[in-house]
Scaffold this motif. Structure first.
Motif, PDB file in Angstrom:
ATOM      1  N   VAL A 102      19.841  18.809  48.755  1.00 11.52           N
ATOM      2  CA  VAL A 102      21.095  18.936  48.008  1.00 11.52           C
ATOM      3  C   VAL A 102      21.895  20.136  48.514  1.00 11.52           C
ATOM      4  N   ASP A 103      21.231  21.266  48.721  1.00  9.99           N
ATOM      5  CA  ASP A 103      21.937  22.467  49.189  1.00  9.99           C
ATOM      6  C   ASP A 103      22.594  22.231  50.544  1.00  9.99           C
ATOM      7  N   ALA A 104      21.880  21.568  51.454  1.00  9.02           N
ATOM      8  CA  ALA A 104      22.446  21.309  52.774  1.00  9.02           C
ATOM      9  C   ALA A 104      23.649  20.374  52.676  1.00  9.02           C
ATOM     10  N   ALA A 105      23.553  19.347  51.825  1.00 10.86           N
ATOM     11  CA  ALA A 105      24.669  18.420  51.658  1.00 10.86           C
ATOM     12  C   ALA A 105      25.881  19.134  51.068  1.00 10.86           C
ATOM     13  N   CYS A 106      25.654  20.025  50.131  1.00  8.62           N
ATOM     14  CA  CYS A 106      26.774  20.734  49.499  1.00  8.62           C
ATOM     15  C   CYS A 106      27.434  21.707  50.471  1.00  8.62           C
TER      16      CYS A 106
ATOM     17  N   ALA B  90      19.726  15.977  31.456  1.00 11.09           N
ATOM     18  CA  ALA B  90      19.496  14.589  31.873  1.00 11.09           C
ATOM     19  C   ALA B  90      18.103  14.393  32.437  1.00 11.09           C
ATOM     20  N   PHE B  91      17.433  15.480  32.793  1.00  7.48           N
ATOM     21  CA  PHE B  91      16.075  15.409  33.337  1.00  7.48           C
ATOM     22  C   PHE B  91      15.015  15.687  32.276  1.00  7.48           C
ATOM     23  N   ASP B  92      15.411  15.861  31.020  1.00 11.11           N
ATOM     24  CA  ASP B  92      14.453  16.199  29.969  1.00 11.11           C
ATOM     25  C   ASP B  92      13.428  15.087  29.754  1.00 11.11           C
ATOM     26  N   ASP B  93      12.249  15.472  29.353  1.00 14.20           N
ATOM     27  CA  ASP B  93      11.170  14.527  29.040  1.00 14.20           C
ATOM     28  C   ASP B  93      11.316  14.118  27.579  1.00 14.20           C
ATOM     29  N   VAL B  94      12.057  13.043  27.336  1.00 17.45           N
ATOM     30  CA  VAL B  94      12.307  12.541  25.995  1.00 17.45           C
ATOM     31  C   VAL B  94      11.942  11.063  25.955  1.00 17.45           C
ATOM     32  N   ARG B  95      11.939  10.489  24.761  1.00 20.95           N
ATOM     33  CA  ARG B  95      11.754   9.047  24.664  1.00 20.95           C
ATOM     34  C   ARG B  95      12.975   8.366  25.287  1.00 20.95           C
ATOM     35  N   PHE B  96      12.755   7.295  25.995  1.00 23.10           N
ATOM     36  CA  PHE B  96      13.795   6.605  26.758  1.00 23.10           C
ATOM     37  C   PHE B  96      14.436   7.562  27.779  1.00 23.10           C
TER      38      PHE B  96
ATOM     39  N   SER C  76      19.735   6.815  40.235  1.00 15.19           N
ATOM     40  CA  SER C  76      19.448   7.781  39.175  1.00 15.19           C
ATOM     41  C   SER C  76      20.720   8.551  38.869  1.00 15.19           C
ATOM     42  N   PRO C  77      21.357   8.302  37.709  1.00 16.29           N
ATOM     43  CA  PRO C  77      22.602   9.027  37.412  1.00 16.29           C
ATOM     44  C   PRO C  77      22.391  10.526  37.304  1.00 16.29           C
ATOM     45  N   ALA C  78      21.213  10.939  36.861  1.00 17.10           N
ATOM     46  CA  ALA C  78      20.935  12.369  36.758  1.00 17.10           C
ATOM     47  C   ALA C  78      20.918  13.016  38.140  1.00 17.10           C
ATOM     48  N   ALA C  79      20.247  12.355  39.094  1.00 16.08           N
ATOM     49  CA  ALA C  79      20.183  12.893  40.455  1.00 16.08           C
ATOM     50  C   ALA C  79      21.554  12.909  41.105  1.00 16.08           C
ATOM     51  N   VAL C  80      22.318  11.836  40.899  1.00 17.58           N
ATOM     52  CA  VAL C  80      23.659  11.759  41.482  1.00 17.58           C
ATOM     53  C   VAL C  80      24.543  12.878  40.937  1.00 17.58           C
ATOM     54  N   GLU C  81      24.462  13.128  39.620  1.00 18.56           N
ATOM     55  CA  GLU C  81      25.323  14.158  39.026  1.00 18.56           C
ATOM     56  C   GLU C  81      24.888  15.557  39.435  1.00 18.56           C
ATOM     57  N   TRP C  82      23.593  15.746  39.659  1.00 18.27           N
ATOM     58  CA  TRP C  82      23.119  17.045  40.153  1.00 18.27           C
ATOM     59  C   TRP C  82      23.783  17.362  41.495  1.00 18.27           C
TER      60      TRP C  82
ATOM     61  N   GLY D 236      15.101   9.789  33.907  1.00 19.22           N
ATOM     62  CA  GLY D 236      14.331   9.991  35.135  1.00 19.22           C
ATOM     63  C   GLY D 236      14.721   9.060  36.288  1.00 19.22           C
ATOM     64  N   PRO D 237      13.799   8.797  37.184  1.00 20.76           N
ATOM     65  CA  PRO D 237      12.391   9.213  37.123  1.00 20.76           C
ATOM     66  C   PRO D 237      12.102  10.479  37.925  1.00 20.76           C
ATOM     67  N   CYS D 238      13.087  11.053  38.591  1.00 19.07           N
ATOM     68  CA  CYS D 238      12.803  12.177  39.490  1.00 19.07           C
ATOM     69  C   CYS D 238      13.125  13.508  38.830  1.00 19.07           C
ATOM     70  N   ALA D 239      12.682  14.576  39.475  1.00 17.51           N
ATOM     71  CA  ALA D 239      13.051  15.938  39.094  1.00 17.51           C
ATOM     72  C   ALA D 239      14.071  16.449  40.105  1.00 17.51           C
ATOM     73  N   PRO D 240      14.856  17.465  39.752  1.00 19.69           N
ATOM     74  CA  PRO D 240      15.876  17.960  40.694  1.00 19.69           C
ATOM     75  C   PRO D 240      15.326  18.305  42.070  1.00 19.69           C
ATOM     76  N   GLY D 241      14.113  18.840  42.122  1.00 24.65           N
ATOM     77  CA  GLY D 241      13.541  19.209  43.414  1.00 24.65           C
ATOM     78  C   GLY D 241      13.170  18.028  44.288  1.00 24.65           C
ATOM     79  N   ASP D 242      13.147  16.817  43.708  1.00 24.65           N
ATOM     80  CA  ASP D 242      12.782  15.617  44.462  1.00 24.65           C
ATOM     81  C   ASP D 242      13.987  14.915  45.087  1.00 24.65           C
ATOM     82  N   ILE D 243      15.185  15.372  44.799  1.00 25.06           N
ATOM     83  CA  ILE D 243      16.390  14.662  45.237  1.00 25.06           C
ATOM     84  C   ILE D 243      16.554  14.774  46.750  1.00 25.06           C
TER      85      ILE D 243
END
Length: 446
Positions: free
Chosen positions: A406-410, A379-385, A354-360, A388-395
């Motif tokens: 994510v916070d612990a990794a950072c 990048a997480f917006d609910d749009v056509r195409f 997920s490029p969105a999750a990776v960039e977060w 996703g498929p995850c939300a930031p809190g699911d990473i």
């Protein structure tokens, strides 16, 4: 990293282990898309923080070849003025990739640009000797483009070094066209291999912004809208008479194919731009600030095209190919990226689907707040195409067998990189902290 991802778990620790076999079968078409933005770092700090390091490409391609693809293409579309041969030579990328063990696989290294710019010949545009428009797939996202809500003749789209008439043709109300290298759309699997850097227009370039290089002609790529924010544009904050004059001069110059007149107009435009900058060399007319509301939309359009685009120029309802992001953050770029970064030794490589999750995650590792960087937040917006498929809190971040937030990794592996000057105070996790440089030596994963 590949072990942490759990790829080919059944053969782990044996000579038969082949992590790439988990995402592709023999006989497929594969593209590896690095960041080869240009041949020269304008900061003078060297190429190691500018482009994807060839040693990473070497290892990744060798794993890909173990999966026996039919075709492996390594390619990118750098900026128009990049000397591709010099880039390949200076970084030794050509030599390293030439030693790949091809076997039955066809291996090609490609420059995806349809048009280049000859700086030595008064900024003359030149058509590629090896590519024609038949080597691309033209897409029109129409009203589904993320650019549609901000499309207006009052603040037309611009790329400072390109003919404005081309953008008027490719991006207008209800029409948003892109010219994607056919190799990417014919691929079954794409490995997106960016260099993690700051970006003056987008804030961050990595898993998301790197796909600008799949488009073969930059005149299809709006980077900002003409005018200041007080007049409906996003090229700069507020309004400036001098900057407005500069934009007009650039437009006239960019309509010319080349020559001394074009050179003279560019010099005049640069003088007007500096006059409007008020002593701030970064306060120009190219959308290099946190208020740029255009470049993230264009970049995420390209993400959607690669994910869902088909060879006939239509869009599939389901993902059309597998896309895996492997990011070179060993020596990251900070400051005035993407063309003039300075190095920060993060010592990291990341992998994700997920490029969105990776960039977060990337934003946090750089000391930035992804919620304050539009290309990541949207990048997480609910749009056509959707991307996703995850939300930031699911990473979930995996490292050395551990599952981290994510916070612990950072906290464990991140640093505080210097943002671009136009973003300073507007993208950091803690805007009260020192925003001019790294505040500590980053921890490097062994």
């Amino acid at each position: 990293m590949l072990l942490d991802a759990g790829l080919d778990e059944a053969n782990k620790g044996t000579a038969a282990w082949n992590p790439i076999s988990a995402v592709m079968q023999p006989g497929l078409n594969v593209v590896v898309k690095p960041n080869w933005v240009t041949h020269h770092n304008a900061s003078g700090a060297g190429w190691e923080c500018l482009v994807t390091h060839p040693s990473l490409l070497d290892v990744l391609c060798r794993y890909v070849l173990k999966a026996r693809p039919r075709r492996l293409i390594i390619g990118d579309a750098p900026v128009q003025g990049c000397d591709f041969a010099q880039l390949m030579a200076v970084t030794r990328t050509a030599d390293i990739l030439a030693r790949l063990p091809s076997g039955a696989t066809t291996i090609e290294v490609k420059d995806f640009r349809l048009v280049t710019l000859d700086e030595a010949a008064h900024r003359t545009s030149r058509a590629s000797d090896s590519r024609t428009e038949a080597d691309y797939v033209r897409f029109d996202l129409g009203a589904d483009s993320l650019l549609e809500p901000i499309t207006s003749g009052d603040a037309p789209f611009r790329v400072t070094m390109y003919d404005p008439r081309a953008l008027d043709d490719t991006h207008a109300p209800g029409r948003h066209q892109y010219l994607v290298a056919r190799e990417l759309i014919e691929a079954d699997v794409v490995f997106n291999v960016p260099k993690l850097k700051t970006h003056k227009k987008a804030g961050v370039t990595g898993a998301l912004k790197n796909l600008v290089g799949i488009n073969g002609h930059k005149a299809f790529l709006p980077h900002h809208r003409r005018g200041g924010s007080e007049r409906g544009g996003d090229a700069y904050a507020g309004h400036s008479m001098w900057k407005a004059f500069a934009e007009g001069a650039y437009d006239v110059a960019n309509r010319l194919a080349g020559g001394r007149t074009k050179d003279a107009l560019f010099r005049s435009a640069a003088l007007l731009e500096r006059a409007g900058a008020g002593g701030d060399p970064q306060s120009g007319v190219e959308g290099s600030w946190y208020g740029n509301d255009t470049v993230w939309r264009m970049s995420l359009d390209l993400q959607r095209l690669l994910r869902y685009g088909r060879v006939d120029g239509s869009m599939s309802d389901a993902p059309a190919r597998a896309i895996i992001t492997v990011t070179d953050a060993i020596i990251a770029g900070q400051g005035e990226g993407p063309l003039a970064p300075t190095p920060c030794e993060l010592g990291l490589i990341t992998l994700g689907t997920s490029p969105a999750a990776v960039e977060w995650l990337h934003a946090g590792l750089m000391g930035f707040d992804p919620r304050r960087i539009p290309i990541i937040a949207h990048a997480f917006d609910d749009v056509r195409f959707p991307l996703g498929p995850c939300a930031p809190g699911d990473i979930v971040v995996r490292n050395g067998g551990d599952r981290l937030t994510v916070d612990a990794a950072c906290r464990a592996f991140g640093a505080r990189l210097a943002p671009p000057s136009g973003w300073r105070g507007h993208c950091e996790r803690d805007v009260d902290a020192d925003q001019n440089a790294d505040t500590r030596t980053p921890r490097i994963q062994s």
